[in-house]
Design a protein around this motif. Sequence first.
Motif, PDB file in Angstrom:
ATOM      1  N   HIS A  63      48.729  47.670  29.064  1.00 55.19           N
ATOM      2  CA  HIS A  63      48.929  47.105  30.442  1.00 55.19           C
ATOM      3  C   HIS A  63      50.386  46.915  30.710  1.00 55.19           C
ATOM      4  CE1 HIS A  63      45.296  44.340  29.160  1.00 55.19           C
ATOM      5  NE2 HIS A  63      44.980  45.728  29.425  1.00 55.19           N
ATOM      6  N   ASP A  84      48.287  46.088  47.519  1.00 54.78           N
ATOM      7  CA  ASP A  84      48.250  45.776  45.922  1.00 54.78           C
ATOM      8  C   ASP A  84      47.730  46.964  45.128  1.00 54.78           C
ATOM      9  OD1 ASP A  84      49.288  43.363  46.140  1.00 54.78           O
ATOM     10  OD2 ASP A  84      47.065  42.079  46.178  1.00 54.78           O
ATOM     11  N   ARG A  85      47.739  48.006  45.580  1.00 56.34           N
ATOM     12  CA  ARG A  85      47.140  49.352  44.816  1.00 56.34           C
ATOM     13  C   ARG A  85      48.216  50.283  44.752  1.00 56.34           C
ATOM     14  NH1 ARG A  85      42.566  47.485  43.638  1.00 56.34           N
ATOM     15  NH2 ARG A  85      41.545  49.400  42.462  1.00 56.34           N
ATOM     16  N   VAL A 126      40.020  46.503  37.564  1.00 54.08           N
ATOM     17  CA  VAL A 126      41.537  46.574  37.580  1.00 54.08           C
ATOM     18  C   VAL A 126      42.149  47.878  37.891  1.00 54.08           C
ATOM     19  CG1 VAL A 126      43.608  46.341  36.092  1.00 54.08           C
ATOM     20  CG2 VAL A 126      41.962  44.619  36.003  1.00 54.08           C
ATOM     21  N   LYS A 184      48.845  40.169  36.426  1.00 55.17           N
ATOM     22  CA  LYS A 184      48.255  38.740  35.654  1.00 55.17           C
ATOM     23  C   LYS A 184      48.006  39.177  34.220  1.00 55.17           C
ATOM     24  CE  LYS A 184      47.008  36.647  39.690  1.00 55.17           C
ATOM     25  NZ  LYS A 184      45.952  36.102  40.849  1.00 55.17           N
ATOM     26  N   LEU A 185      47.321  40.191  33.716  1.00 51.52           N
ATOM     27  CA  LEU A 185      47.044  40.677  32.595  1.00 51.52           C
ATOM     28  C   LEU A 185      48.398  40.504  31.688  1.00 51.52           C
ATOM     29  CD1 LEU A 185      44.280  43.330  33.121  1.00 51.52           C
ATOM     30  CD2 LEU A 185      43.930  40.671  32.263  1.00 51.52           C
ATOM     31  N   ASP A 240      45.105  48.071  40.658  1.00 54.75           N
ATOM     32  CA  ASP A 240      45.271  46.671  41.288  1.00 54.75           C
ATOM     33  C   ASP A 240      46.507  46.258  40.678  1.00 54.75           C
ATOM     34  OD1 ASP A 240      45.215  44.078  42.026  1.00 54.75           O
ATOM     35  OD2 ASP A 240      43.041  44.308  42.555  1.00 54.75           O
ATOM     36  N   ARG A 255      46.126  42.178  39.964  1.00 55.39           N
ATOM     37  CA  ARG A 255      45.449  41.986  38.652  1.00 55.39           C
ATOM     38  C   ARG A 255      46.084  42.502  37.432  1.00 55.39           C
ATOM     39  NH1 ARG A 255      39.215  43.193  40.062  1.00 55.39           N
ATOM     40  NH2 ARG A 255      39.108  41.691  38.350  1.00 55.39           N
TER      41      ARG A 255
END
Length: 131
Positions: free
Chosen positions: A29, A44-45, A80, A97-98, A91, A94
């Motif tokens: 991640h 957001d991409r 994601v 956040k991960l 994304d 997302r």
Amino acid sequence: FMNRLGREVRRLTDKIFELSALAARGRLHCELLRLAGTAPRTGDRVQLEPAPTHEALAQRIGSQREAVSRELAQLSDAGVLRRGRKWIELDIARLTKLVEVELGYPLSLATRLDTPAQPPAQGVSSSSTGT
């Protein structure tokens, strides 16, 4: 020169922290978020093209290709990321956040598309009551 050296020291310190403290999924991640920082952003991409191979990602995070393939499939199932033959679309919101969950602390705005910031110093509380 000194700014570049400082960034490199921070990047390597973050990598050492990730290798010693995070499982393979957390390291993946973080690496995807780091790679996203170098790609053009649309909302957001972010699209990574050409996409790094599973083997290359595994080498970057000190893991096995199979583990990377499994986690990429899980991220795809969770929405994601989307994958094509030669690209990966992430994304960022997302994924961030991960990464924050994996690290256990929020990323600063300045580092969200760069490298994870260091955790807050031990004993420092965000509360002024100090209970």
